[in-house]
Design a protein around this motif. Structure first.
Motif, PDB file in Angstrom:
ATOM      1  N   UNK A 133       1.349   3.334 -30.962  1.00 53.43           N
ATOM      2  CA  UNK A 133      -0.099   3.379 -30.783  1.00 53.43           C
ATOM      3  C   UNK A 133      -0.639   4.353 -31.817  1.00 53.43           C
ATOM      4  N   UNK A 134      -1.573   3.891 -32.643  1.00 52.87           N
ATOM      5  CA  UNK A 134      -2.000   4.715 -33.780  1.00 52.87           C
ATOM      6  C   UNK A 134      -2.703   5.999 -33.350  1.00 52.87           C
ATOM      7  N   UNK A 135      -3.151   6.084 -32.095  1.00 54.76           N
ATOM      8  CA  UNK A 135      -3.799   7.309 -31.625  1.00 54.76           C
ATOM      9  C   UNK A 135      -2.910   8.105 -30.679  1.00 54.76           C
ATOM     10  N   UNK A 136      -1.633   7.719 -30.597  1.00 55.32           N
ATOM     11  CA  UNK A 136      -0.678   8.506 -29.825  1.00 55.32           C
ATOM     12  C   UNK A 136      -0.721   8.285 -28.325  1.00 55.32           C
ATOM     13  N   UNK A 137      -1.446   7.267 -27.858  1.00 57.95           N
ATOM     14  CA  UNK A 137      -1.484   6.969 -26.423  1.00 57.95           C
ATOM     15  C   UNK A 137      -0.104   6.457 -25.991  1.00 57.95           C
ATOM     16  N   UNK A 138       0.381   6.927 -24.833  1.00 59.35           N
ATOM     17  CA  UNK A 138       1.695   6.514 -24.335  1.00 59.35           C
ATOM     18  C   UNK A 138       1.687   5.093 -23.807  1.00 59.35           C
ATOM     19  N   UNK A 139       2.859   4.564 -23.446  1.00 62.90           N
ATOM     20  CA  UNK A 139       2.966   3.178 -22.958  1.00 62.90           C
ATOM     21  C   UNK A 139       2.065   2.910 -21.759  1.00 62.90           C
ATOM     22  N   UNK A 140       1.331   1.802 -21.811  1.00 65.16           N
ATOM     23  CA  UNK A 140       0.445   1.421 -20.700  1.00 65.16           C
ATOM     24  C   UNK A 140       0.995   0.223 -19.938  1.00 65.16           C
ATOM     25  N   UNK A 141       2.100  -0.349 -20.402  1.00 67.83           N
ATOM     26  CA  UNK A 141       2.770  -1.433 -19.687  1.00 67.83           C
ATOM     27  C   UNK A 141       4.236  -1.458 -20.089  1.00 67.83           C
ATOM     28  N   UNK A 142       5.038  -2.106 -19.245  1.00 69.67           N
ATOM     29  CA  UNK A 142       6.486  -2.167 -19.486  1.00 69.67           C
ATOM     30  C   UNK A 142       6.889  -3.582 -19.871  1.00 69.67           C
ATOM     31  N   UNK A 143       7.968  -3.696 -20.629  1.00 70.55           N
ATOM     32  CA  UNK A 143       8.494  -5.008 -21.027  1.00 70.55           C
ATOM     33  C   UNK A 143       9.360  -5.545 -19.893  1.00 70.55           C
ATOM     34  N   UNK A 144       9.095  -6.764 -19.404  1.00 68.78           N
ATOM     35  CA  UNK A 144       9.887  -7.301 -18.287  1.00 68.78           C
ATOM     36  C   UNK A 144      11.318  -7.632 -18.702  1.00 68.78           C
ATOM     37  N   UNK A 145      12.214  -7.482 -17.764  1.00 68.00           N
ATOM     38  CA  UNK A 145      13.611  -7.833 -18.010  1.00 68.00           C
ATOM     39  C   UNK A 145      13.818  -9.306 -17.673  1.00 68.00           C
ATOM     40  N   UNK A 146      14.537 -10.024 -18.528  1.00 69.18           N
ATOM     41  CA  UNK A 146      14.891 -11.416 -18.246  1.00 69.18           C
ATOM     42  C   UNK A 146      16.186 -11.403 -17.440  1.00 69.18           C
ATOM     43  N   UNK A 147      16.094 -11.771 -16.168  1.00 70.89           N
ATOM     44  CA  UNK A 147      17.228 -11.619 -15.248  1.00 70.89           C
ATOM     45  C   UNK A 147      18.493 -12.287 -15.773  1.00 70.89           C
ATOM     46  N   UNK A 148      18.374 -13.486 -16.319  1.00 70.23           N
ATOM     47  CA  UNK A 148      19.559 -14.236 -16.744  1.00 70.23           C
ATOM     48  C   UNK A 148      20.293 -13.570 -17.907  1.00 70.23           C
ATOM     49  N   UNK A 149      19.549 -12.794 -18.715  1.00 69.46           N
ATOM     50  CA  UNK A 149      20.209 -12.047 -19.797  1.00 69.46           C
ATOM     51  C   UNK A 149      20.933 -10.842 -19.221  1.00 69.46           C
ATOM     52  N   UNK A 150      20.263 -10.143 -18.294  1.00 70.91           N
ATOM     53  CA  UNK A 150      20.861  -8.949 -17.683  1.00 70.91           C
ATOM     54  C   UNK A 150      22.138  -9.287 -16.915  1.00 70.91           C
TER      55      UNK A 150
END
Length: 317
Positions: free
Chosen positions: A87-104
Motif C-alpha cells: 500500500x503506497x501510504x503504508x496502510x496495513x492489510x484490510x483483507x486476507x487471501x482465502x485458502x483453497x482447501x484442495x491445495x492445502x
C-alpha cells in the motif's frame, strides 16, 4: 520498483524486508544469510530480525542503536505462494487471501506453471474479465491456430470454434475487494457442438493481482489455475499461472488445459503489449461491464497511488 529480500528463518517462518541494509546500503538478498531468526548483511555482518526488522547484533559494536532497523513488509503464505501486501501510504492489510482447501489438503497437486512479462497498465489485465465482448472475437478461433493473431483466423482452422458465455459481477460486503466471472465454454467442429469439450470456469478475483480460476469438467475432473499479477514497473507486469489438479487425473490433462489457457492468454498479450490505456474509452451500451469494473477497481487506488504522466496534446514531446 521496490527491492526486497525474502528469507525463511530457522523456525520455518518466511519474512519480507527491504533489500538494502540501512548501514551502508548493501543488498541483504545478494550474499546475505539466515542466522537463527535474522538475516545477516554480507557487508559488515549486521543482523536484522525478520519479525520486526530490528537490528539485534553488530559484530564490532558494543551497543546496537534502538533505531537500527530495516523496513518489514506484511506477508502471508497461502496456496503454495508467499504474498506481500503493498500500500503506497503504508496502510496495513484490510483483507486476507482465502485458502483453497484442495491445495492445502493436497487433493489437488501442482502440475506446472507459465510466466509472462506484459507491457501494460496493471488495470488492463483484470479488466479483461469484464470485457465479455472480446471473448467472442479474440478467443473464438480454435487454439489449433495458436496465439499469433495474423494466423488465428486462417481458413485451415475454421472448422473449429470456441463458444463463450460469460458474466462478471462484483461481490457484496464484506468481500467488496473480490469479483466473480462465470464462464461457460463449448466448442463446435464443423458447426456441431462437441459435448466432451464443455467446460465451466469460475474465476474469482481477490484484490487487484490474484485470480482463482476453478475448472469443472464432466469427465476430466476439477482443478484450479492461480493467476498472479505482480507490478514490476508502471507499465510492466509479471503474470504467473500455476495449475493444481486432482492427483488421480493423469498429469497430461492439466498440462493440456494450461497449454490451452496459455495460447488464449498470449492472444491477449499481443493486444496488451501494443495498446494504449484510455481513461475515457469510447464505449457502447453492451460494454457496460467495463465501466462497472472500473468503478469496482478504483478502490485499489489512493491519494498517493502512482499515476502515469499526463499525455501531451500534439507532437511537442
Amino acid at each position: 520498483g521496490e527491492q526486497l529480500a525474502v528469507f525463511r528463518t530457522q523456525d520455518g517462518q518466511a519474512y519480507v524486508v527491504d533489500a538494502y541494509c540501512p548501514h551502508l546500503g548493501a543488498n541483504l538478498a545478494a550474499g546475505g544469510r539466515v542466522v537463527g531468526n535474522c538475516i545477516e548483511c554480507p557487508f559488515h555482518g549486521w543482523q536484522f530480525r525478520g519479525e520486526d526488522g530490528k537490528c539485534t547484533r553488530i559484530p564490532y559494536a558494543e551497543k546496537v542503536p534502538d533505531f537500527a532497523r530495516v523496513r518489514t513488509w506484511p506477508s502471508c503464505e497461502v496456496n503454495g505462494m508467499l504474498l506481500v501486501w503493498y500500500h503506497c501510504e503504508g496502510v496495513g492489510p484490510t483483507w486476507a487471501v482465502p485458502e483453497q482447501r484442495e491445495i492445502a489438503t493436497e487433493e489437488w497437486v501442482f502440475r506446472g506453471q507459465t510466466e509472462h512479462l506484459v507491457d501494460v497498465h496493471i488495470q488492463e489485465i483484470p479488466e479483461n474479465g469484464a470485457d465479455v465482448a472480446h471473448l467472442s472475437f479474440l478467443h473464438e478461433p480454435a487454439i489449433l491456430g495458436g496465439s499469433d493473431l495474423r494466423y488465428t483466423r486462417a481458413k485451415l482452422w475454421d472448422f473449429m470454434k470456441h463458444i463463450w458465455k460469460a458474466e462478471w459481477r462484483p461481490e457484496p460486503e464484506p468481500n467488496e475487494h473480490c469479483s466473480r466471472l462465470l464462464v461457460q465454454h463449448a466448442a463446435t467442429i464443423f458447426g456441431k457442438r462437441v459435448s466432451w469439450m464443455d467446460l465451466t470456469v469460475s474465476a474469482r478475483q481477490v484484490g487487484p493481482g490474484l485470480v482463482f480460476l476453478i475448472f469443472e469438467h464432466a469427465f476430466l475432473g476439477h482443478g484450479i489455475i492461480l493467476q498472479t499479477v505482480t507490478p514490476l514497473e508502471p507499465l510492466l507486469q509479471n503474470v504467473v499461472h500455476k495449475i493444481y489438479y486432482q492427483k488421480n487425473i493423469p498429469a497430461i490433462i492439466p498440462k493440456f488445459i494450461l497449454r490451452a489457457e496459455c495460447i488464449q492468454f498470449e492472444r491477449d498479450i499481443t493486444i496488451w503489449n501494443n495498446k494504449q490505456y484510455l481513461p475515457k474509452p469510447l464505449l457502447v451500451r453492451e460494454d457496460a461491464g467495463i465501466q462497472k469494473h472500473r468503478r469496482w477497481f478504483s478502490q485499489f487506488y489512493s491519494e498517493k497511488s502512482r499515476r502515469l504522466p499526463a499525455q501531451k496534446e500534439g507532437l511537442d514531446w
